[in-house]
Design an enzyme around this catalytic site. Structure first.
Site, mmCIF file in Angstrom:
data_model
loop_
_atom_site.group_PDB
_atom_site.id
_atom_site.type_symbol
_atom_site.label_atom_id
_atom_site.label_comp_id
_atom_site.label_asym_id
_atom_site.label_seq_id
_atom_site.Cartn_x
_atom_site.Cartn_y
_atom_site.Cartn_z
ATOM 1 N N HIS A 88 -9.732 0.400 4.738
ATOM 2 C CA HIS A 88 -8.527 0.474 5.323
ATOM 3 C C HIS A 88 -8.684 1.585 6.586
ATOM 4 O O HIS A 88 -9.513 2.447 6.434
ATOM 5 C CB HIS A 88 -7.690 1.127 4.071
ATOM 6 C CG HIS A 88 -6.081 1.348 4.990
ATOM 7 N ND1 HIS A 88 -5.830 2.323 5.707
ATOM 8 C CD2 HIS A 88 -5.012 0.622 4.824
ATOM 9 C CE1 HIS A 88 -4.441 2.198 6.214
ATOM 10 N NE2 HIS A 88 -4.074 1.154 5.604
ATOM 11 N N SER B 189 2.848 -2.335 10.619
ATOM 12 C CA SER B 189 4.637 -2.264 10.845
ATOM 13 C C SER B 189 5.299 -3.681 10.740
ATOM 14 O O SER B 189 6.160 -4.108 11.315
ATOM 15 C CB SER B 189 4.710 -2.067 12.210
ATOM 16 O OG SER B 189 4.058 -0.659 12.543
ATOM 17 N N GLY C 227 1.617 2.007 10.796
ATOM 18 C CA GLY C 227 2.522 3.070 10.815
ATOM 19 C C GLY C 227 3.180 3.271 12.185
ATOM 20 O O GLY C 227 3.585 4.460 12.549
ATOM 21 N N GLU D 210 -7.156 3.867 7.438
ATOM 22 C CA GLU D 210 -7.089 5.628 7.429
ATOM 23 C C GLU D 210 -8.554 6.029 6.671
ATOM 24 O O GLU D 210 -8.846 7.217 7.183
ATOM 25 C CB GLU D 210 -5.752 5.667 6.427
ATOM 26 C CG GLU D 210 -4.679 5.782 7.275
ATOM 27 C CD GLU D 210 -3.240 5.121 6.695
ATOM 28 O OE1 GLU D 210 -3.185 5.279 5.431
ATOM 29 O OE2 GLU D 210 -2.484 4.796 7.486
ATOM 30 N N LYS E 159 -0.039 4.188 0.165
ATOM 31 C CA LYS E 159 -0.668 5.337 0.446
ATOM 32 C C LYS E 159 -0.448 6.508 -0.490
ATOM 33 O O LYS E 159 -0.623 6.496 -1.719
ATOM 34 C CB LYS E 159 -0.206 5.625 1.796
ATOM 35 C CG LYS E 159 -0.331 4.291 2.685
ATOM 36 C CD LYS E 159 -0.148 4.676 4.154
ATOM 37 C CE LYS E 159 0.171 3.431 5.093
ATOM 38 N NZ LYS E 159 -0.378 3.427 6.128
ATOM 39 N N ASN F 171 0.830 -1.316 0.050
ATOM 40 C CA ASN F 171 0.088 0.096 -0.141
ATOM 41 C C ASN F 171 0.888 1.066 -0.008
ATOM 42 O O ASN F 171 1.601 1.531 1.075
ATOM 43 C CB ASN F 171 -0.919 0.136 1.224
ATOM 44 C CG ASN F 171 -1.653 1.185 1.431
ATOM 45 O OD1 ASN F 171 -1.820 2.081 0.587
ATOM 46 N ND2 ASN F 171 -2.328 1.390 2.487
ATOM 47 N N GLU G 103 -5.878 -5.798 10.112
ATOM 48 C CA GLU G 103 -4.773 -4.570 10.319
ATOM 49 C C GLU G 103 -5.063 -3.975 11.701
ATOM 50 O O GLU G 103 -5.947 -3.051 11.563
ATOM 51 C CB GLU G 103 -4.539 -3.786 9.231
ATOM 52 C CG GLU G 103 -4.230 -4.191 7.877
ATOM 53 C CD GLU G 103 -3.858 -3.116 6.972
ATOM 54 O OE1 GLU G 103 -2.572 -3.124 6.475
ATOM 55 O OE2 GLU G 103 -4.286 -2.418 6.609
HETATM 56 C C1 PEP Z 1 -1.041 -0.332 5.907
HETATM 57 O O1 PEP Z 1 -1.144 1.129 5.628
HETATM 58 O O2 PEP Z 1 -1.896 -0.932 5.469
HETATM 59 C C2 PEP Z 1 0.140 -0.669 6.689
HETATM 60 C C3 PEP Z 1 0.005 -1.810 6.950
HETATM 61 O O3 PEP Z 1 0.838 0.427 7.151
HETATM 62 P P1 PEP Z 1 2.470 0.126 7.648
HETATM 63 O O4 PEP Z 1 2.930 -0.970 7.361
HETATM 64 O O5 PEP Z 1 3.190 1.396 7.587
HETATM 65 O O6 PEP Z 1 2.022 -0.109 9.281
#
Ligand code: PEP
Length: 253
Positions: free
Chosen positions: A100, A217, A178, A102, A15, A13, A172
């Site tokens: 997601h 992460s 993040g 976000e 983003k 992703n 997630e």
């Molecule tokens: C994500 O945005 O789906 C995600 C898993 O971000 P990160 O790996 O930065 O935690």
């Protein structure tokens, strides 16, 4: 419609990073670092504005699948600034992230909106990647499983029975996205088992063909451990996918 995606799955992703110019450079570097691996599925989710450029740069490397990070819940119309499922397909997407964290927590997307998008995506030929996960306070209150089950039940309830077989689920946890603090493999397994049981209950049949990814992460250091956790069929990665060589390393896990 049943499309085979070889496991493990590695989904990136981007983003709101990498416009068309950066996206082309990224693909050139990534393709050099990562030759075709028929024993796994790699997919990139660039920003919608970069998708066509990425598709063209990918050229005949169609083993690298493409998706978008969001679609509108309607097929077309007066929705300034939005992108539709048919447009996403036209620009090269096969998959779409839905719900997601976000989108849910920054843009206020509700379970109901997520449900509409999931069903529409599937009806219009995109594979929905339904993202679910609890916040830190929900986990601390002992509410994590209930929240995730509710997100799944509502998120999938507008899909017709057979379409359920075409979904991918990504667990997630919001507190892991993040933050640099990934879930432990044990926590990931525990929630993946809950998700698997919920999918079985909803569809009335075995759902082992539905991949369940872990995201939050993931990096080069922990990818292998998380991928080896029971019930984890793949990884959804944000920050650690932004550098093409680093991402290629993770995809080789
Ligand atoms: C994500 O945005 O789906 C995600 C898993 O971000 P990160 O790996 O930065 O935690």
């Amino acid at each position: 419609m049943k499309r085979l995606l070889e496991r493990p799955l590695f989904f990136a992703n981007w983003k709101m990073n990498h416009g068309p110019t950066d996206g082309r450079a990224y693909i050139a570097a990534f393709l050099r670092a990562f030759p075709p691996h028929p024993d796994r599925t790699v997919a990139l989710f660039p920003p919608a504005l970069s998708l066509s450029a990425v598709r063209d740069a990918r050229a005949d490397r169609t083993d690298i699948r493409l998706g978008v990070q969001n679609i509108h819940s309607q097929e077309k119309g007066a929705f300034t600034g939005e992108n539709s499922a048919p447009m996403a397909r036209d620009a090269g997407a096969e998959l779409v992230l839905v719900g997601h964290s976000e989108r849910r927590h920054v843009f206020g997307e509700t379970n109901l909106e997520v449900a509409r998008k999931t069903a529409l995506a599937s009806r219009l030929g995109l594979i929905p990647v339904l993202c679910v996960g609890e916040t830190l306070s929900q986990r601390e209150m002992g509410d994590a499983e209930r929240i995730v089950v509710e997100q799944l039940q509502i998120g999938l309830e507008q899909m017709k029975g057979p379409e359920l077989g075409d979904v991918i689920v990504a667990y997630e946890p919001v507190w892991a996205i993040g933050t640099g603090h990934s879930a432990t493999p044990q926590d990931a397994t525990a929630m993946h088992l809950v998700i698997r049981a919920t999918l079985r209950e909803m569809s009335g049949r075995e759902t082992d063909s539905t991949p369940i990814l872990y995201g939050g992460s993931v990096n080069r250091g922990n990818a292998k451990t998380l991928l080896n956790a029971d019930g984890v069929d793949g990884l959804l990665v944000g920050s650690a996918c932004l550098d093409p060589e680093g991402w290629a390393d993770i995809c080789r896990t």
